[in-house]
Design a protein around this motif. Structure first.
Motif, short mmCIF file in Angstrom:
data_model
loop_
_atom_site.label_atom_id
_atom_site.label_comp_id
_atom_site.label_asym_id
_atom_site.label_seq_id
_atom_site.Cartn_x
_atom_site.Cartn_y
_atom_site.Cartn_z
N CYS A 1 1.21 1.66 7.70
CA CYS A 1 1.34 0.21 7.86
C CYS A 1 2.69 -0.24 7.31
O CYS A 1 3.30 0.44 6.47
N VAL A 2 3.14 -1.41 7.77
CA VAL A 2 4.49 -1.87 7.47
C VAL A 2 4.49 -3.36 7.15
O VAL A 2 3.85 -4.15 7.85
N ALA B 1 -0.18 1.74 12.39
CA ALA B 1 -1.55 1.24 12.45
C ALA B 1 -1.63 -0.26 12.22
O ALA B 1 -2.56 -0.93 12.69
N GLY B 2 -0.69 -0.83 11.47
CA GLY B 2 -0.71 -2.26 11.21
C GLY B 2 0.64 -2.72 10.72
O GLY B 2 1.33 -1.98 10.00
N LYS B 3 1.05 -3.91 11.10
CA LYS B 3 2.35 -4.42 10.67
C LYS B 3 2.29 -5.92 10.45
O LYS B 3 1.52 -6.64 11.09
N PRO C 1 -4.22 -13.00 9.52
CA PRO C 1 -4.76 -11.89 10.31
C PRO C 1 -3.97 -10.58 10.19
O PRO C 1 -4.59 -9.52 10.01
N PRO C 2 -2.63 -10.59 10.23
CA PRO C 2 -1.92 -9.31 10.06
C PRO C 2 -2.16 -8.68 8.69
O PRO C 2 -2.34 -7.46 8.58
N ILE D 1 -4.04 -5.03 7.86
CA ILE D 1 -3.44 -3.98 7.02
C ILE D 1 -4.38 -3.64 5.86
O ILE D 1 -4.58 -2.46 5.53
N ALA D 2 -4.97 -4.66 5.25
CA ALA D 2 -5.90 -4.42 4.14
C ALA D 2 -7.09 -3.59 4.58
O ALA D 2 -7.54 -2.69 3.87
#
Length: 424
Positions: free
Chosen positions: A52-53, A66-68, A106-107, A111-112
């Motif tokens: 994630c980033v 996977a998530g940013k 939401p982003p 990520i969490a």
């Protein structure tokens, strides 16, 4: 800096990057800043690690993400705080009072959720996080997140010998001033070693102004430069022509020797400094060999290991709300990063060495009525730069990407911060 007696480091052996199952990278131009570490994470992602980033630019890292969460630099602490809040809500962890009113976007929630589903997690702070104006808050929030997740906290380290510089105590001692303070309140004299402040400082305009005002400026360099501010230019050997020690991001000390003899009558910088110190009758300049220099500042490996720690005592504060202005994001391109690569004709002929352009979101581009390649004037602080403008889909709204460490951009003030952009 908030790091107490510890020294910022990767937080684990480099090989362990490939054993992680969840990774959050905060503030990094990963592929260009740390290509070897990027390759380790790429291999890990191929084998199932979820990466994630949190970043102000949506760079293509050539690996699954996977998530940013992409936003203005000033909003990075808030995004990280939102992830902390969301992870704490799932685990029941106690939050600092400063985060009581933070709700996860939401982003950040996505990520969490990804991080919370892992068993071997690391939070890694990159160069942009280290250069950020709220670097101490990013570190404190990353530490809180690592604690909530039971994971590791790592700093990718900004340069090849950042850990070595910490071990050598290359920071203010006994009431000394840091670099920013020495430039904000100009000194009567400066000694500049292996640096081109007009390119290497976060605020090159302030650096050049301070050096030009000084009564005496002595520059130790392998190259002929600094004509506008140097009163004395002393030739010294580059690292390739001398011996020394690198300490990498995992804290491993590695000695090296020069690959060729110093050119002509050039001497290694430590020998020139020893002579200057002796002439001034200063203590601590008695070294007769590189081994004496190493012994005076480089502890044994087990002592280095004992000093490595990313913990901070800085208290978490409430993140600033979103602003309405335009902010600059600056990377240091891989072939602008030091005096040697800046002078390499083959490297300067590559795509990575092209002159910086003002990269922006289409909404800003169209609001200025620009066509591809139009000239714009970017103003930051007391300085400005005139650059070609392009649309870059990796740049979010409210951000303009302008690379640092280049003659065309070295009149801007700061790696991040508020800017104005107008047609030139």
């Amino acid at each position: 800096d908030g790091q107490g007696a510890g020294i910022a480091w990767l937080g684990m052996p480099i090989a362990e990057l490939q054993t992680l199952d969840r990774v959050l990278v905060v503030g990094s131009f990963l592929r260009k800043d740390h290509p070897l570490l990027a390759q380790r994470l790429r291999l890990a992602a191929k084998h199932g690690t979820k990466l994630c980033v949190v970043n102000p630019i949506d760079d293509d890292w050539l690996m699954p993400i996977a998530g940013k969460a992409i936003a203005q630099p000033s909003q990075m602490p808030r995004l990280l705080a939102e992830i902390v809040v969301a992870c704490a809500a799932k685990s029941g962890a106690t939050l600092p009072p400063a985060l009581a009113d933070i709700e996860a976007s939401p982003p950040a929630q996505a990520i969490a959720d990804t991080l919370g589903s892992g068993k071997n997690t690391a939070i890694l702070l990159g160069n942009l996080a280290e250069q950020h104006r709220d670097a101490s808050q990013l570190l404190a929030l990353a530490q809180q997140l690592a604690d909530v997740l039971g994971g590791k906290l790592g700093c990718l380290t900004e340069s090849a010998n950042a850990v070595g510089a910490e071990l050598a105590q290359a920071r203010p001692q006994h009431g000394g001033l840091n670099a920013q303070a020495m430039l904000a309140d100009p000194r009567k004299a400066y000694l500049v070693l292996h640096a081109e402040p007009e390119f290497d400082c976060a605020n090159p305009l302030a650096a050049r102004a301070a050096l030009e005002k000084a009564e005496l400026c002595v520059v130790l360099s392998p190259f002929m430069h600094a004509a506008s501010y140097a009163d004395v230019l002393l030739p010294v050997a580059p690292f390739t022509e001398t011996a020394g020690t690198f300490v990498n991001c995992e804290g491993r000390a590695q000695k090296f020797n020069g690959v060729v003899k110093p050119f002509a009558a050039t001497r290694p910088a430590w020998k020139v400094l020893r002579v200057l110190g002796s002439l001034l009758k200063l203590p601590g300049f008695e070294a007769e060999s590189i081994d004496d220099v190493r012994a005076s500042m480089m502890p044994a490996q087990d002592a280095i290991d004992a000093k490595l720690a990313n913990r901070t005592a800085v208290a978490i504060t409430a993140p600033a709300p979103a602003g309405n202005g335009i902010e600059r994001v600056a990377d240091v391109p891989i072939y602008f990063s030091d005096a040697i690569v800046r002078r390499s004709p083959p490297l300067q002929a590559t795509a990575d060495a092209k002159a910086p352009r003002a990269r922006m979101h289409r909404s800003l581009f169209e609001s200025l009525g620009l066509a591809e390649g139009s000239q714009v004037k970017v103003k930051q602080g007391r300085g400005e730069a005139v650059l070609s403008a392009i649309v870059d889909p990796a740049i979010p709204p409210g951000v303009v990407g302008v690379s640092a460490a280049h003659p065309s951009t070295c009149h801007l003030e700061g790696m991040t911060g508020a800017v104005t952009v107008e047609r030139a």
